[in-house]
Scaffold this motif. Sequence first.
Motif, PDB file in Angstrom:
ATOM      1  N   GLN A 163       0.819  -1.210   0.000  1.00  0.00           N
ATOM      2  CA  GLN A 163       0.000   0.000   0.000  1.00  0.00           C
ATOM      3  C   GLN A 163       0.857   1.267   0.000  1.00  0.00           C
ATOM      4  O   GLN A 163       0.524   2.243  -0.677  1.00  0.00           O
ATOM      5  N   ASN A 164       1.959   1.276   0.747  1.00  0.00           N
ATOM      6  CA  ASN A 164       2.828   2.455   0.775  1.00  0.00           C
ATOM      7  C   ASN A 164       3.451   2.714  -0.591  1.00  0.00           C
ATOM      8  O   ASN A 164       3.520   3.862  -1.035  1.00  0.00           O
ATOM      9  N   ALA A 165       3.888   1.660  -1.253  1.00  0.00           N
ATOM     10  CA  ALA A 165       4.455   1.814  -2.593  1.00  0.00           C
ATOM     11  C   ALA A 165       3.387   2.311  -3.560  1.00  0.00           C
ATOM     12  O   ALA A 165       3.649   3.193  -4.388  1.00  0.00           O
ATOM     13  N   ALA A 166       2.183   1.782  -3.453  1.00  0.00           N
ATOM     14  CA  ALA A 166       1.091   2.201  -4.335  1.00  0.00           C
ATOM     15  C   ALA A 166       0.759   3.677  -4.134  1.00  0.00           C
ATOM     16  O   ALA A 166       0.557   4.414  -5.113  1.00  0.00           O
ATOM     17  N   GLN A 167       0.718   4.129  -2.886  1.00  0.00           N
ATOM     18  CA  GLN A 167       0.429   5.542  -2.614  1.00  0.00           C
ATOM     19  C   GLN A 167       1.525   6.438  -3.161  1.00  0.00           C
ATOM     20  O   GLN A 167       1.252   7.493  -3.734  1.00  0.00           O
ATOM     21  N   PHE A 168       2.774   6.012  -3.002  1.00  0.00           N
ATOM     22  CA  PHE A 168       3.885   6.796  -3.511  1.00  0.00           C
ATOM     23  C   PHE A 168       3.832   6.900  -5.033  1.00  0.00           C
ATOM     24  O   PHE A 168       3.979   7.986  -5.596  1.00  0.00           O
ATOM     25  N   VAL A 169       3.612   5.778  -5.706  1.00  0.00           N
ATOM     26  CA  VAL A 169       3.548   5.769  -7.175  1.00  0.00           C
ATOM     27  C   VAL A 169       2.400   6.654  -7.650  1.00  0.00           C
ATOM     28  O   VAL A 169       2.566   7.458  -8.580  1.00  0.00           O
TER      29      VAL A 169
END
Length: 190
Positions: free
Chosen positions: A163-169
């Motif tokens: 989820q953190n990677a998805a939010q960053f992207v």
Amino acid sequence: MKEQYLGSLTAKLSYDVSSQKLSVTVIHARNLIPLDSNGFSDPYVMVELYPKYVFKDARKQTAVCKKTLNPDFGETFMFDIDSITFQTPGAIVLFTVMDHDIVTYNDFGGECFVFFKDITTIGDDNSSTTTHADTPEINVKITLPQTSGQMFTLLNDRSPTDQNAAQFVELRQKVCNAAEEVQNKIIPKP
């Protein structure tokens, strides 16, 4: 998207080990791009700490400087960060230059960042600098954001399960879309 020079930002950054405070002084910006029809901009700088999942709500911003491409800010912001969190691998201070608009959306004017690992530490036995005022100024090139490279590809690949990677992207893609609008303003298509 090719890296494009959009001006420079001068700042002072220090971390006081004894008080566990990160001090960020936004001194000035120079040679910003004009984003208003009058040939100027009304710039301000957002200061954010990343990664967001570590530094929730760690965002400050300078006052708006009217009709200038060479704004003087002279504002200092303090962030409470314990010494363990300050050592987070890959942590950065992100500076985002924006153009304030009254009628329409604010325009993206570029960004730059400084890694925590490059910030001067004060208040410990190993530091030669003793106060934030003694911290050397740094000058950082302001550019358009990039969504290419090995790190972005890795995060993008992880985004379906992280989820953190998805939010960053997702955030970086929004910033890049805003930057594309800026690029179209400063480099008209033939």
